[in-house]
Write a protein that holds these residues in place. Structure first.
Motif, PDB file in Angstrom:
ATOM      1  N   LEU A 151       0.826  -1.194   0.000  1.00  0.00           N
ATOM      2  CA  LEU A 151       0.000   0.000   0.000  1.00  0.00           C
ATOM      3  C   LEU A 151       0.863   1.248   0.000  1.00  0.00           C
ATOM      4  CD1 LEU A 151      -3.049   0.297   0.170  1.00  0.00           C
ATOM      5  CD2 LEU A 151      -2.795   0.762   2.594  1.00  0.00           C
ATOM      6  N   LEU A 152       0.495   2.225  -0.806  1.00  0.00           N
ATOM      7  CA  LEU A 152       1.251   3.471  -0.841  1.00  0.00           C
ATOM      8  C   LEU A 152       0.389   4.604  -0.327  1.00  0.00           C
ATOM      9  CD1 LEU A 152       3.016   3.370  -4.304  1.00  0.00           C
ATOM     10  CD2 LEU A 152       3.949   2.763  -2.111  1.00  0.00           C
ATOM     11  N   LEU A 153       1.021   5.531   0.354  1.00  0.00           N
ATOM     12  CA  LEU A 153       0.304   6.680   0.880  1.00  0.00           C
ATOM     13  C   LEU A 153       0.851   7.940   0.249  1.00  0.00           C
ATOM     14  CD1 LEU A 153       0.925   5.588   4.531  1.00  0.00           C
ATOM     15  CD2 LEU A 153      -1.151   5.144   3.247  1.00  0.00           C
ATOM     16  N   ALA A 154      -0.041   8.778  -0.169  1.00  0.00           N
ATOM     17  CA  ALA A 154       0.416  10.044  -0.751  1.00  0.00           C
ATOM     18  C   ALA A 154      -0.385  11.159  -0.142  1.00  0.00           C
ATOM     19  CB  ALA A 154       0.244  10.009  -2.262  1.00  0.00           C
ATOM     20  N   ARG A 155      -0.493  11.103   1.176  1.00  0.00           N
ATOM     21  CA  ARG A 155      -1.478  11.973   1.830  1.00  0.00           C
ATOM     22  C   ARG A 155      -1.166  13.454   1.810  1.00  0.00           C
ATOM     23  NH1 ARG A 155      -2.857   7.936   5.834  1.00  0.00           N
ATOM     24  NH2 ARG A 155      -4.730   6.960   5.014  1.00  0.00           N
ATOM     25  N   SER A 156       0.071  13.803   2.033  1.00  0.00           N
ATOM     26  CA  SER A 156       0.303  15.254   2.124  1.00  0.00           C
ATOM     27  C   SER A 156       0.710  15.801   0.770  1.00  0.00           C
ATOM     28  CB  SER A 156       1.380  15.542   3.151  1.00  0.00           C
ATOM     29  OG  SER A 156       2.637  15.383   2.532  1.00  0.00           O
ATOM     30  N   HIS A 157       0.817  17.091   0.685  1.00  0.00           N
ATOM     31  CA  HIS A 157       1.104  17.718  -0.599  1.00  0.00           C
ATOM     32  C   HIS A 157       2.547  17.519  -1.046  1.00  0.00           C
ATOM     33  CE1 HIS A 157      -2.707  19.463  -1.334  1.00  0.00           C
ATOM     34  NE2 HIS A 157      -2.751  20.019  -0.142  1.00  0.00           N
ATOM     35  N   LYS A 158       3.336  16.975  -0.155  1.00  0.00           N
ATOM     36  CA  LYS A 158       4.728  16.741  -0.558  1.00  0.00           C
ATOM     37  C   LYS A 158       4.805  15.648  -1.617  1.00  0.00           C
ATOM     38  CE  LYS A 158       6.650  15.938   3.392  1.00  0.00           C
ATOM     39  NZ  LYS A 158       7.721  15.412   4.250  1.00  0.00           N
ATOM     40  N   TYR A 159       3.879  14.702  -1.498  1.00  0.00           N
ATOM     41  CA  TYR A 159       3.927  13.571  -2.405  1.00  0.00           C
ATOM     42  C   TYR A 159       3.028  13.818  -3.603  1.00  0.00           C
ATOM     43  CZ  TYR A 159       5.295  11.568   2.061  1.00  0.00           C
ATOM     44  OH  TYR A 159       5.879  11.322   3.237  1.00  0.00           O
ATOM     45  N   GLY A 160       3.177  13.016  -4.600  1.00  0.00           N
ATOM     46  CA  GLY A 160       2.249  13.151  -5.728  1.00  0.00           C
ATOM     47  C   GLY A 160       2.957  13.011  -7.048  1.00  0.00           C
ATOM     48  N   LYS A 161       2.309  13.498  -8.094  1.00  0.00           N
ATOM     49  CA  LYS A 161       2.806  13.311  -9.450  1.00  0.00           C
ATOM     50  C   LYS A 161       4.045  14.166  -9.686  1.00  0.00           C
ATOM     51  CE  LYS A 161       0.061  14.408 -13.033  1.00  0.00           C
ATOM     52  NZ  LYS A 161      -0.909  14.125 -14.106  1.00  0.00           N
ATOM     53  N   LEU A 162       5.013  13.587 -10.378  1.00  0.00           N
ATOM     54  CA  LEU A 162       6.241  14.305 -10.693  1.00  0.00           C
ATOM     55  C   LEU A 162       6.336  14.516 -12.192  1.00  0.00           C
ATOM     56  CD1 LEU A 162       8.579  12.158  -8.491  1.00  0.00           C
ATOM     57  CD2 LEU A 162       7.780  14.430  -7.961  1.00  0.00           C
ATOM     58  N   HIS A 163       6.607  15.743 -12.582  1.00  0.00           N
ATOM     59  CA  HIS A 163       6.832  15.998 -13.999  1.00  0.00           C
ATOM     60  C   HIS A 163       7.896  17.065 -14.117  1.00  0.00           C
ATOM     61  CE1 HIS A 163       4.128  19.425 -13.211  1.00  0.00           C
ATOM     62  NE2 HIS A 163       3.430  18.534 -12.553  1.00  0.00           N
ATOM     63  N   LYS A 164       8.294  17.416 -15.288  1.00  0.00           N
ATOM     64  CA  LYS A 164       9.342  18.411 -15.527  1.00  0.00           C
ATOM     65  C   LYS A 164      10.675  17.962 -14.935  1.00  0.00           C
ATOM     66  CE  LYS A 164       7.953  22.845 -16.087  1.00  0.00           C
ATOM     67  NZ  LYS A 164       7.950  24.183 -15.639  1.00  0.00           N
ATOM     68  N   GLY A 165      11.097  16.821 -15.350  1.00  0.00           N
ATOM     69  CA  GLY A 165      12.397  16.378 -14.874  1.00  0.00           C
ATOM     70  C   GLY A 165      12.717  15.012 -15.448  1.00  0.00           C
ATOM     71  N   GLN A 166      13.715  14.352 -14.853  1.00  0.00           N
ATOM     72  CA  GLN A 166      14.030  13.014 -15.353  1.00  0.00           C
ATOM     73  C   GLN A 166      14.137  12.010 -14.207  1.00  0.00           C
ATOM     74  OE1 GLN A 166      17.840  12.603 -17.216  1.00  0.00           O
ATOM     75  NE2 GLN A 166      18.752  14.290 -16.106  1.00  0.00           N
ATOM     76  N   LEU A 167      13.839  10.755 -14.540  1.00  0.00           N
ATOM     77  CA  LEU A 167      13.881   9.669 -13.573  1.00  0.00           C
ATOM     78  C   LEU A 167      15.142   8.857 -13.839  1.00  0.00           C
ATOM     79  CD1 LEU A 167      12.164   8.199 -11.396  1.00  0.00           C
ATOM     80  CD2 LEU A 167      11.400   6.691 -13.197  1.00  0.00           C
ATOM     81  N   LEU A 168      15.909   8.609 -12.790  1.00  0.00           N
ATOM     82  CA  LEU A 168      17.122   7.815 -12.941  1.00  0.00           C
ATOM     83  C   LEU A 168      16.994   6.538 -12.131  1.00  0.00           C
ATOM     84  CD1 LEU A 168      19.422  10.819 -12.275  1.00  0.00           C
ATOM     85  CD2 LEU A 168      19.355   9.618 -14.407  1.00  0.00           C
ATOM     86  N   LYS A 169      17.620   5.475 -12.629  1.00  0.00           N
ATOM     87  CA  LYS A 169      17.534   4.222 -11.898  1.00  0.00           C
ATOM     88  C   LYS A 169      18.926   3.834 -11.407  1.00  0.00           C
ATOM     89  CE  LYS A 169      13.634   2.424 -14.445  1.00  0.00           C
ATOM     90  NZ  LYS A 169      13.501   3.006 -15.779  1.00  0.00           N
ATOM     91  N   VAL A 170      19.052   3.554 -10.115  1.00  0.00           N
ATOM     92  CA  VAL A 170      20.325   3.088  -9.564  1.00  0.00           C
ATOM     93  C   VAL A 170      20.052   1.841  -8.741  1.00  0.00           C
ATOM     94  CG1 VAL A 170      21.258   5.421  -9.463  1.00  0.00           C
ATOM     95  CG2 VAL A 170      20.145   4.471  -7.478  1.00  0.00           C
ATOM     96  N   SER A 200       6.271   9.256 -18.954  1.00  0.00           N
ATOM     97  CA  SER A 200       5.115  10.085 -18.617  1.00  0.00           C
ATOM     98  C   SER A 200       5.150  11.346 -19.475  1.00  0.00           C
ATOM     99  CB  SER A 200       5.147  10.457 -17.137  1.00  0.00           C
ATOM    100  OG  SER A 200       6.183  11.365 -16.908  1.00  0.00           O
ATOM    101  N   ILE A 201       4.003  12.037 -19.490  1.00  0.00           N
ATOM    102  CA  ILE A 201       3.910  13.258 -20.307  1.00  0.00           C
ATOM    103  C   ILE A 201       4.997  14.244 -19.909  1.00  0.00           C
ATOM    104  CG2 ILE A 201       2.392  15.142 -21.010  1.00  0.00           C
ATOM    105  CD1 ILE A 201       1.186  12.665 -21.843  1.00  0.00           C
ATOM    106  N   GLY A 202       5.203  14.388 -18.615  1.00  0.00           N
ATOM    107  CA  GLY A 202       6.222  15.323 -18.150  1.00  0.00           C
ATOM    108  C   GLY A 202       7.608  14.946 -18.658  1.00  0.00           C
ATOM    109  N   GLU A 203       7.916  13.640 -18.588  1.00  0.00           N
ATOM    110  CA  GLU A 203       9.230  13.207 -19.056  1.00  0.00           C
ATOM    111  C   GLU A 203       9.372  13.382 -20.547  1.00  0.00           C
ATOM    112  OE1 GLU A 203       8.587   9.446 -16.968  1.00  0.00           O
ATOM    113  OE2 GLU A 203      10.730   9.483 -16.586  1.00  0.00           O
ATOM    114  N   GLN A 204       8.281  13.151 -21.292  1.00  0.00           N
ATOM    115  CA  GLN A 204       8.344  13.332 -22.742  1.00  0.00           C
ATOM    116  C   GLN A 204       8.654  14.781 -23.074  1.00  0.00           C
ATOM    117  OE1 GLN A 204       4.794  11.947 -24.648  1.00  0.00           O
ATOM    118  NE2 GLN A 204       4.919   9.942 -23.671  1.00  0.00           N
ATOM    119  N   HIS A 205       7.979  15.696 -22.357  1.00  0.00           N
ATOM    120  CA  HIS A 205       8.258  17.120 -22.576  1.00  0.00           C
ATOM    121  C   HIS A 205       9.711  17.428 -22.272  1.00  0.00           C
ATOM    122  CE1 HIS A 205       4.379  18.496 -23.605  1.00  0.00           C
ATOM    123  NE2 HIS A 205       3.815  18.235 -22.442  1.00  0.00           N
ATOM    124  N   PHE A 206      10.218  16.791 -21.219  1.00  0.00           N
ATOM    125  CA  PHE A 206      11.598  17.037 -20.833  1.00  0.00           C
ATOM    126  C   PHE A 206      12.552  16.616 -21.942  1.00  0.00           C
ATOM    127  CE2 PHE A 206      14.605  18.177 -17.702  1.00  0.00           C
ATOM    128  CZ  PHE A 206      15.683  17.323 -17.839  1.00  0.00           C
TER     129      PHE A 206
END
Lengths: 298, 287
Positions: A163-182, B5-11
């Protein structure tokens, strides 16, 4: 391990020498690493709790996995290095939505179990009852391939989903950036996993599952609102530089903390390394040398 | 393939537009290229090429065969590509067949020229032993071990390196025989001839994302492409082959522009490859 990295990094002769010298300084004096069926020395007087990776055989404590032996108060356990991420309650993780199911989202966590997000666990949902309108509107909030940040809650009884919790505004959808895997073992548990680097206006989220998000700072309060503005060139360069710093540290196997990442970032600035050249062999050797210096000083 | 995701595509798209790709490269910069030759001792020639996360192996085997009746003065070359399931789980079973045949066809077009053999990058006449009777058949096999975009360029480079590494045994035609009989041939174990690869072209793939082209796209960037054009250019700057992939159509002026960009990129790529290949050959000679 050192030889493997040399081959990956394609070092020339002088670089090899420098690299080996720095790696030697980094070897710890006490060697806690064990392989399967090593015996763990412990005092019979004190009552030791035997944790993961140990088992009692013929009155002797033997290891069942390869890793590093850790003592925490009375607990003795073996921490494996290259294992898949094992979700613990309270961990901050970054995941990717892989399915929008009837009343929940299934999230990929780079682990044996997938994560589960329901609308009950989203921000703005104060014990909201799930109406059918909510279920139809699920795609307005999160779709497949979206990247989310959440905290791990309990696992389901049958052990299939976390189960995941995303209750506060700190959590949520991320965009405008990049995801890295380590590798997950490079992200240690700490008090703080969200890092807002003010000087650069960048968010850095170190997920304990090995997914790391580097992106422009989310301005709006509601993390579900998508902001379509173009990222400025300066911010983008900082994002890419931090991203590459993380990639270099991950190739070298150094633990990722914001301090180390920022140091690597600053090193690349002082040495005037182009962003792309950070992935070259010379910069890898520089980072190793600097890390060796830092540890012998500390 | 993991989606973005859409955001990553824009990036990714925004980065390409600003000439700052996700690993810091400029639009026309290649990832570091690593060449190793002689990786398969039993083959006549072989090479392994790594471009970033993409890893491919090419091998060349030469066998004695008969020239085709349409072209009795030329040898034959066949190109096969195999996408291994170790690269992507979807390549297992028949999953990789479509991609493999597409790549093989594009490589054949770039290296072998037209049906009459004209404009071939590989000199087929050099494979001839006796006109109409005996020739060398070259079987070029490519294996994709790890896929992170830009497979065609990597395979083209690997084949070029493998051909440079290829040594074909010297053949003596023993006796003169009547026209309808096969001559006896003596394959030398001692003397070998290096294959002449001065006219083998390199392949440059230009991927169009938005309104810009990039060279050496990663798998992430390829997922955002609208179309991609692969152009093979040889040492003199002549175009040996052209392949277009991708769903969206291209204006002819765009193709002409892409060709000039490809020719410009080829100069640096060709010299880089040549130096990497000779370094690899030198390394192999030492060991």
């Amino acid at each position: 391990m050192g030889k493997l990295r040399e081959v990956e990094l394609l070092l020339n002769q002088t670089q090899k020498v420098r690299f080996e010298r720095a790696m030697e300084r980094l070897q710890s004096r006490t060697n806690n690493s064990v392989i399967v069926a090593d015996s763990i020395p412990f005092n019979h007087d004190e009552a030791f709790l035997k944790g993961h990776g140990t088992s009692l055989v013929d009155g002797e404590s033997l290891t069942t996995v390869c890793g590093v032996v850790n003592h925490v108060d009375k607990l003795v356990y073996v921490r494996t290095l290259r294992a898949r991420y094992k979700a613990e309650v309270g961990d901050i993780v970054v995941g990717r939505v892989i399915e929008v199911a009837q009343s929940r989202w299934r999230v990929e966590l780079n682990s044996t179990q997938d994560g589960l997000l329901t609308s009950m666990n989203m921000p703005d949902a104060v014990q909201k009852r799930n109406t059918s309108v909510d279920e139809l509107n699920m795609r307005n909030i999160l779709v497949e391939d979206d990247v989310v940040c959440a905290q791990v809650g309990e696992s389901q009884r049958d052990g299939s989903l976390q189960l995941l919790l995303a209750r506060s505004h700190k959590y949520g959808k991320l965009h405008k950036g990049q995801l890295l895997k380590v590798d997950p073992y490079l992200v240690r548990r700490s008090n703080l996993h969200f890092h807002f680097i003010e000087s650069l206006g960048i968010d850095l989220i170190l997920g304990r599952n090995g997914f790391i998000w580097v992106g422009e700072h989310a301005q709006s309060n509601d993390p579900m609102v998508v902001d379509n503005e173009i990222i400025s060139s300066k911010t983008r360069q900082s994002i890419l530089r931090i991203g590459n710093a993380i990639r270099v540290l991950s190739t070298l196997g150094f633990t990722l903390t914001p301090a180390v990442i920022m140091e690597t970032f600053n090193l690349s600035h002082t040495e005037n390394v182009q962003i792309h050249d950070m992935l070259g062999s010379e910069f890898h050797v520089l980072v190793t040398e600097r890390e060796a210096e830092r540890r012998t000083r500390a | 393939m993991v989606g973005l995701s859409i955001g990553e595509q824009h990036f990714v798209k925004g980065g390409i537009a600003q000439d700052l790709r996700t690993d810091g490269r400029k639009r026309l910069t290649y990832r570091p290229i690593y060449v190793e030759t002689g990786v398969i001792p039993q083959a006549n020639g072989s090479a392994r090429v790594k471009i970033g996360g993409t890893d491919v192996i090419a091998s060349v085997k030469a066998e004695i065969g008969r020239p085709s009746s349409l072209q009795p003065d030329k040898g034959k070359v066949a190109v096969f590509i195999d996408c291994s399931p170790t690269a992507e789980p979807t390549f297992g079973g028949r999953g990789g067949e479509e991609l493999s045949s597409e790549l093989a066809l594009a490589l054949q077009r770039c290296l072998l020229g037209g049906k009459s053999g004209a404009g071939a990058g590989i000199n087929l006449s050099s494979l001839l032993i006796k006109e109409g009777k005996v020739c060398w058949d070259l079987y070029i096999d490519g294996l994709v071990i790890s896929s992170d975009g830009n497979l065609l360029d990597a395979l083209g480079a690997a084949i070029k390196a493998a051909l440079t590494n290829t040594a074909i045994p010297k053949v003596n035609v023993s006796a003169e025989v009547a026209d309808d009989e096969q001559p006896e041939i003596d394959i030398s174990d001692e003397e070998y001839l290096q294959f002449d690869t001065s006219s083998v072209p390199v392949i440059v793939t230009l991927t169009k994302v938005g309104t810009h082209y990039i060279v050496d796209a990663t798998a992430e960037e390829e997922s955002q492409m609208s179309s991609a054009v692969s152009i093979s250019v040889n040492r003199v700057g002549h175009i040996c082959g052209l392949t277009k992939r991708g769903g969206s159509g291209l204006d002819p002026s765009v193709i002409l522009d892409m060709i000039s960009v490809a020719k410009h990129v080829t100069e640096t790529l060709m010299s880089k490859l040549d130096s990497e290949i000779s370094a690899a050959e030198a390394c192999e000679d030492e060991s």
